[in-house]
Design a protein around this motif. Structure first.
Motif, short mmCIF file in Angstrom:
data_model
loop_
_atom_site.label_atom_id
_atom_site.label_comp_id
_atom_site.label_asym_id
_atom_site.label_seq_id
_atom_site.Cartn_x
_atom_site.Cartn_y
_atom_site.Cartn_z
N GLU A 95 0.85 -1.19 0.00
CA GLU A 95 0.00 0.00 0.00
C GLU A 95 0.88 1.24 0.00
OE1 GLU A 95 -3.43 0.58 -0.14
OE2 GLU A 95 -2.63 2.60 -0.32
N THR A 96 0.71 2.06 -1.05
CA THR A 96 1.32 3.39 -1.08
C THR A 96 2.85 3.36 -0.97
OG1 THR A 96 -0.68 4.10 0.08
CG2 THR A 96 0.95 5.75 -0.23
N SER B 222 -4.63 4.91 -7.24
CA SER B 222 -5.40 4.73 -6.01
C SER B 222 -5.66 3.24 -5.80
CB SER B 222 -6.74 5.46 -6.12
OG SER B 222 -7.54 4.83 -7.10
N THR B 223 -5.94 2.88 -4.55
CA THR B 223 -6.23 1.49 -4.21
C THR B 223 -7.45 1.00 -4.99
OG1 THR B 223 -5.51 2.07 -1.99
CG2 THR B 223 -6.59 -0.05 -2.24
N ASP C 68 0.39 -1.09 -4.64
CA ASP C 68 -0.75 -0.74 -5.51
C ASP C 68 -0.51 0.57 -6.27
OD1 ASP C 68 -1.03 0.80 -3.19
OD2 ASP C 68 -3.21 0.57 -3.09
N HIS C 69 0.21 1.50 -5.66
CA HIS C 69 0.53 2.79 -6.30
C HIS C 69 1.58 3.44 -5.44
CE1 HIS C 69 -1.76 4.49 -3.03
NE2 HIS C 69 -2.69 3.60 -3.31
N HIS D 179 -1.78 10.60 -2.90
CA HIS D 179 -1.86 10.01 -4.23
C HIS D 179 -3.27 10.21 -4.78
CE1 HIS D 179 -2.84 6.92 -1.17
NE2 HIS D 179 -3.85 6.69 -1.97
ZN LIG Z 1 -3.59 2.26 -2.07
#
Ligand SMILES: [Zn+2]
Length: 565
Positions: free
Chosen positions: A260-261, A298-299, A472-473, A485
């Protein structure tokens, strides 16, 4: 006898305030109300919009002055139309009330974080969970919400409009709308070259017109999801699934870790100067892909995209729920599939598999105030691995480096880089403190991944195993005033799109698949993307289906004899 009247005692303040409140705010017509409220929004709630518009278009010239004036008029008319088109006065007030609240929060997140209110951002807002909201809340947001949102939302109901017939009201509104549109279009016509540049080259700016952008994006989101639900039956793009005969009697275990991120720029394995991957750097059998592009920023986009058979170019998030995905193919092939979530849910991906939600787990060691560290998903893993008899895939959806409260993502003993920003108000921290806190989250993810690999390695006498990690990003950490983000992909900075990815294989898996040593490492230098995930996982699980594309399978080419089976 004359009685002298008593001099009137000054009224107490509370009474005077009550009288003032009862008297209301005088206003001459619906039209004045709509344009008045819109002017307040334009002047006080659109700082970001004017900053970006000026940065994009302003230069000292008469043409530029004319354009900025016409832009002001156009924006004013658009905002006023939102209110003037409400069919009744009551609805007009309700709309103004609601939009004050939306505008207050919009103004805060656009100014402080450089957020953009497009459909994706609205999707994130709608799909968010309580712990994410908690992570964003702070005294500033609350104060902002009350003073610029709730207070004016209440005052709207105290505006005193004259009692006029509906015919008069309608006539006034119709005239105002026609005149306003003529003036606005006239301005656009006079500055058409400027508008062409503005709309074509500076698209993100229009997503900051507060609160129009949020309303338009929410309507777009609702229209999109409505369309998806209308066509309910599930489409299976994969068709028949085939399994290559296994060359090993051991069960195959795959860990798919969705980060995540995490952005690639802060991964030591990819060349970052700080020690953010001290544990993974020591692990053998690991390949880091140093040039990986994410599907979304984005997720809500990237997670369904990762598990979809479609490449980024064809992927439509609104339609994703209509298709069976990678996990369905794994189940169909006989794998046990489990989704472990410490994030905001699986975005529909795990709809047909076992789902364990670790959010707000009553776990004294890993969770505090409805916030759990990612290691919570590992607690029972050694025990789970001991019991595995069948081929198994476990997906771990991390909380990773989710902002803005980076310091909440890792236990205090993992605060390696100091001083770290300990606030969710990034604007109150120095750039170094923000980077330190963010790097600590990466170093903690390093520890979690290394722990997972150690657990798989300890079980290697019984199991062949493989771990794939991909974020994911990415994330913006204040470069050019942009944080977090979720920017539209075409305009998002690289920091939001370049993600870390790695594959670890156990020695048993290398033997089982007859992988050539160092072959993956050569591939790891070429540009890859989230598009490769579906096909690599399928191939790694010794499977193929009708949509499997060998060119997007990172491992296939590394099997001895070119892997042509
Ligand atoms: Zn995310």
């Amino acid at each position: 006898m004359h009685t002298q009247p008593f001099p009137a005692a000054p009224l107490p303040l509370s009474v005077r305030l009550r009288e003032r409140w009862a008297a209301g705010i005088p206003c001459s017509s619906d039209v004045a109300f709509a344009f008045g409220v819109s002017f307040i929004w334009l002047a006080l709630y659109n700082v970001r919009f004017w900053q970006l518009s000026a940065a994009a278009m302003w230069h000292p010239s008469a043409g530029s002055v004319l354009f900025m004036t016409s832009l002001f008029v156009l924006a004013w008319v658009v905002l006023a139309l939102l209110l003037l088109l409400s069919p009744t006065r009551w609805l007009m007030r309700a709309a103004a009330s609601l939009m004050f609240v939306i505008a207050a929060f919009g103004a805060y997140f656009m100014s402080e974080y450089g957020a953009i209110m497009n459909t994706e951002m609205m999707r994130n807002v709608v799909q968010t969970d309580p712990s994410e909201v908690q992570g964003l809340l702070n005294a500033d947001v609350v104060l902002h919400g009350v003073l610029l949102g709730i207070v004016p939302a209440l005052l709207v109901w105290r505006v005193r409009l004259p009692e006029t017939s509906w015919r008069t009201q309608l006539g006034q509104r119709a005239l105002a709308i026609v005149v306003a549109l003529c003036v606005a279009f006239g301005g656009m016509f006079a500055c058409s070259a400027n508008y062409a540049t503005f709309f074509r080259e500076h698209k993100p700016v229009r997503y900051t017109l507060n609160p129009v952008a949020q309303i338009v994006s929410l309507v777009g989101l609702a229209a999109g999801s409505g369309k998806a639900k209308a066509n309910a039956p599930l489409i299976d793009p994969a068709g028949k699934i085939e399994r290559r005969a296994a060359t090993s009697a051991k069960p195959l275990v795959m860990f798919l870790v969705i980060g995540e991120t995490a952005r690639a720029a802060n991964f030591q394995l990819g060349g970052y100067a700080r020690e953010t991957n001290p544990e993974l750097a020591q692990i053998s059998g690991l390949t880091y892909f140093s040039n990986t592009a994410s599907c979304g920023t984005s997720t809500a986009i990237s997670v369904p995209c990762l598990f979809s058979h479609l490449p980024r170019s064809d992927f439509k998030v609104d339609a994703a729920d209509r298709y069976k995905n990678l996990l369905d193919s794994l189940v169909q092939a006989g794998f046990d599939v489990q989704w472990r979530d410490n994030n905001s849910g699986c975005k529909g991906v795990c709809a047909r598999v076992t789902n364990i939600d670790y959010n707000q787990k009553p776990d004294a060691q890993y969770c505090r105030d409805s916030n759990c560290f990612d290691a919570v998903m590992l607690e029972d893993l050694p025990e789970t691995l001991r019991k595995i008899e069948r081929d198994t895939v476990i997906v771990f959806h991390q909380k990773g480096s989710h902002g803005p409260y980076y310091s909440e993502r890792y236990p205090p003993e993992f605060e390696k880089f100091q001083p770290a920003c300990r606030s969710n108000q990034l604007q109150h921290c120095s750039q170094q403190e923000i980077t330190n806190a963010y790097d600590n989250t990466i170093a903690y993810t390093d520890h979690v991944l290394a722990s997972q690999i150690r657990m798989l390695r300890e079980a290697s006498s019984r199991l062949d195993s493989l771990l794939i990690y991909v974020s994911d990003h990415g994330e913006s950490l204040g470069e050019n005033g942009i944080y977090l983000h979720g920017m539209p992909y075409a305009f998002a900075p690289e920091a939001q799109k370049e993600v870390p990815m790695l594959i670890w294989t156990s020695e048993g898996y290398v033997r089982r698949e007859q992988l050539q040593p160092d072959c993956l490492r050569t591939e790891a230098r070429t540009p890859v993307s989230h598009d490769f995930f579906y096909h690599t996982v399928l191939g790694a699980a010794e499977l193929r289906n009708q949509v499997y594309d060998r060119r997007l399978d990172l491992i296939a080419g590394c099997r001895r004899g070119g892997g042509s089976e």
